[in-house]
Design a protein around this motif. Structure first.
Motif, short mmCIF file in Angstrom:
data_model
loop_
_atom_site.label_atom_id
_atom_site.label_comp_id
_atom_site.label_asym_id
_atom_site.label_seq_id
_atom_site.Cartn_x
_atom_site.Cartn_y
_atom_site.Cartn_z
N GLY A 35 1.01 -1.37 -0.40
CA GLY A 35 0.78 0.07 -0.26
C GLY A 35 0.54 0.94 0.02
O GLY A 35 0.80 2.51 -1.10
N PRO A 36 1.55 1.26 0.73
CA PRO A 36 2.83 2.77 1.09
C PRO A 36 3.17 3.14 -0.42
O PRO A 36 3.51 4.05 -1.07
CB PRO A 36 3.30 2.12 2.59
CG PRO A 36 3.14 1.94 3.38
CD PRO A 36 2.04 0.49 2.13
N LEU A 37 3.96 1.60 -0.97
CA LEU A 37 4.86 2.19 -2.09
C LEU A 37 3.61 2.60 -3.35
O LEU A 37 4.15 3.26 -4.43
CB LEU A 37 5.73 0.40 -2.29
CG LEU A 37 6.22 0.12 -3.65
CD1 LEU A 37 7.16 1.47 -4.18
CD2 LEU A 37 6.57 -1.05 -3.97
N LEU A 38 2.78 1.62 -3.27
CA LEU A 38 1.48 1.56 -4.65
C LEU A 38 1.10 2.92 -4.02
O LEU A 38 0.46 4.22 -5.15
CB LEU A 38 0.30 0.33 -4.59
CG LEU A 38 -0.43 1.08 -5.67
CD1 LEU A 38 0.25 1.23 -6.80
CD2 LEU A 38 -1.33 -0.58 -6.04
N GLY A 39 1.20 3.51 -2.99
CA GLY A 39 0.29 4.74 -2.81
C GLY A 39 1.11 6.75 -2.78
O GLY A 39 0.79 7.10 -3.95
N GLY A 40 2.32 5.79 -2.93
CA GLY A 40 3.43 7.06 -3.29
C GLY A 40 3.66 7.26 -4.65
O GLY A 40 3.92 8.54 -5.16
N LEU A 41 3.69 5.76 -5.48
CA LEU A 41 3.97 5.70 -6.72
C LEU A 41 2.33 6.72 -7.39
O LEU A 41 3.17 7.48 -8.52
CB LEU A 41 4.00 4.43 -7.46
CG LEU A 41 4.28 4.89 -8.89
CD1 LEU A 41 5.73 5.76 -8.85
CD2 LEU A 41 3.89 2.81 -9.13
N LEU A 42 1.79 6.25 -7.35
CA LEU A 42 0.46 6.91 -7.86
C LEU A 42 0.39 8.53 -7.72
O LEU A 42 -0.05 9.35 -7.94
CB LEU A 42 -1.35 6.37 -7.01
CG LEU A 42 -1.34 5.32 -7.62
CD1 LEU A 42 -2.04 4.26 -6.68
CD2 LEU A 42 -1.08 4.83 -9.22
N VAL A 43 0.24 8.96 -6.31
CA VAL A 43 0.47 9.93 -5.32
C VAL A 43 1.49 11.52 -6.60
O VAL A 43 1.37 12.38 -6.59
CB VAL A 43 0.93 10.43 -4.05
CG1 VAL A 43 1.04 12.06 -3.50
CG2 VAL A 43 -0.34 10.03 -3.67
N SER A 44 2.45 10.33 -6.77
CA SER A 44 3.97 11.21 -7.57
C SER A 44 3.11 11.45 -8.02
O SER A 44 4.55 12.18 -9.38
CB SER A 44 5.06 10.72 -6.94
OG SER A 44 5.20 9.90 -6.88
N THR A 45 2.68 10.76 -9.11
CA THR A 45 2.76 10.99 -10.46
C THR A 45 1.36 11.25 -11.10
O THR A 45 1.08 12.53 -11.76
CB THR A 45 2.93 9.59 -11.12
OG1 THR A 45 2.11 8.07 -10.42
CG2 THR A 45 4.50 8.62 -11.09
#
Length: 449
Positions: A143-153
């Motif tokens: 979750g944190p990895l995917l969330g960070g990727l989506l939020v930053s892109t």
């Protein structure tokens, strides 16, 4: 294979939404001009409704058919996710998150019950339970990895939009490949008992969440804990007097049933407490970004799928007890190793402890799930699944609350982190001892039913 994919897709969405929002909340708060209280409700509202209505979801599945309730839950969850993505204000987002939690509470109990119906043979069912369990560890840690990727892109709204295609695929696969579940009109829902369960779990979860921010001696926290105890007492009295209880007390008196549920509480306490405190440690103490924090936690995730598949294959030869005991001892070794590594160890020294914890938790989940589900007749499969997942949610909330309190009250992050890891290791050791007593072994599959 299709029923397994359908059920696991629904469960993956539910658990992913518990953790993926954490890295998006700061951005959401700024864009929607949310207050601190509003931000807290965006994250905690989902968990409160999810945990509080699990027993209701299980009872509805046993009465109306698990496939029907599961599909209803997927539909509610997917629609609520779309509403979250389109939210024009913080208040709207909080309301949509509450509805999302209700959908999750309908999905999870039915998921285990549907697997039990779809895979009646013990070996196939153990493998299915293993893959189902691995979804929790993968989703929670990814979750944190995917969330960070989506939020930053592409932006925070995609944290919710990603659920739409998954929900649609899950619904199609379930309707096409999962057999209809039997209706049991004779099963009473027992409204007063369900209200008592909702109140007790919601109050306990709320108190634990607040304890991480306010401290354990805060009047609001103590009041919430006291009211939760009163609700539990009211539930027990109601079930003892009811002609058709929602959860017969004779099932709870089974050491297999109650012990398996307690094991779930303990290993969720250790695992999710580790994920939460480690996430804060990596971001606040080491200055990692959300994306880099997700990558740092990846060793714990990488082991979950492998461990679940392996335990599912081994269970038919060894029974569940050796696997659960071994997994809990590995989890204790992992967190104990982290606690012993020092206040600010090199990241390389933390890789093996995280791998041991992730492997051990997932390795034990298959056997503990099979233990609880095998302790009840098929007519109570949804209720048993709901009880198991409710205790696990309570364990997660307790682990997060204790970890947050330790980090907040310690003189430095390193000391609080080490104490938290030691507490998690003790929980794993307690679960190992409990598993030796209550989980069926290779020859004894009855487990005290």
């Amino acid at each position: 294979m299709a029923p397994l994919l359908a059920v696991c897709a629904g469960y993956f969405m539910v658990i992913l939404d518990v953790t993926i929002i954490n890295v998006a909340v700061p951005v959401v708060g700024r864009e929607l001009d949310a207050s601190l209280t509003g931000i807290q409700w965006i994250t905690d509202g989902y968990t409160l409704v999810f945990a509080g209505f699990l027993m209701t979801g299980g009872a509805l599945g046993d009465r109306l058919g698990n496939r029907r309730v599961f599909c209803c839950g997927v539909g509610v969850f997917t629609a609520a996710s779309a509403a979250c993505a389109l939210a024009p204000s913080a208040g709207f987002l909080v309301a949509a998150r509450l509805v999302e939690g209700l959908g999750a509470a309908l999905i999870v109990p039915g998921s285990l019950a549907l697997l039990q119906e779809a895979y009646p043979q013990s070996a196939a069912r153990s493998r299915a339970f293993g893959l189902w369990g691995s979804m929790a560890g993968i989703a929670a840690s990814a979750g944190p990895l995917l969330g960070g990727l989506l939020v930053s892109t592409v932006g925070w709204r995609w944290v919710f939009l990603i659920n739409l295609p998954v929900g649609a695929v899950c619904l199609v696969l379930t309707l096409r490949y999962v057999a209809s579940s039997p209706l049991r009109a004779d099963r009473a829902l027992d409204g007063p008992a369900q209200c008592a369960v909702v109140a007790s779990v919601a109050l306990l979860t709320a108190a634990l969440n607040e304890a991480g921010r306010r401290g354990w001696s805060d009047p609001a926290v103590l009041a919430g804990l006291g009211l939760a105890v009163l609700a539990v007492v009211a539930f027990a009295v109601r079930e003892r007097l009811a002609r058709r209880p929602a959860l017969p007390l004779r099932l709870l008196r089974s050491r297999t049933m109650s012990g398996g549920a307690a094991i779930g509480l303990l290993f969720n306490f250790g695992f999710y407490g580790m994920v939460f405190t480690a996430s804060l440690y990596f971001q606040h103490q080491r200055g990692f970004s959300a994306l880099r924090t997700g990558l740092a936690l990846f060793p714990a995730v990488a082991m979950t799928m492998f461990a679940s598949v392996l335990s599912g294959r081994l269970s038919r030869r060894t029974g569940d007890r050796p696997l659960v005991v071994t997994g809990m001892l590995l989890g204790a070794l992992g967190l104990g190793g982290w606690a012993a590594a020092g206040s600010d160890p090199a990241y390389a020294l933390l890789v093996l402890p995280m791998m041991a914890t992730g492997f051990g938790t997932s390795f034990a989940l298959t056997g503990s799930t099979a233990t609880v589900m095998g302790a009840v007749p098929p007519s109570y499969a949804g209720t048993a699944s709901a009880l198991f997942n409710t205790t696990r949610q309570i364990g997660s909330a307790t682990g997060v609350a204790l970890g947050g309190s330790l980090l907040a009250t310690s003189t430095d992050y390193g000391t609080g982190l080490r104490v938290g890891m030691a507490a998690g290791a003790l929980a794993y050791l307690t679960a190992a001892a409990l598993a030796w007593w209550c989980v069926p072994g290779g020859a004894d599959r009855s487990g005290g039913r």
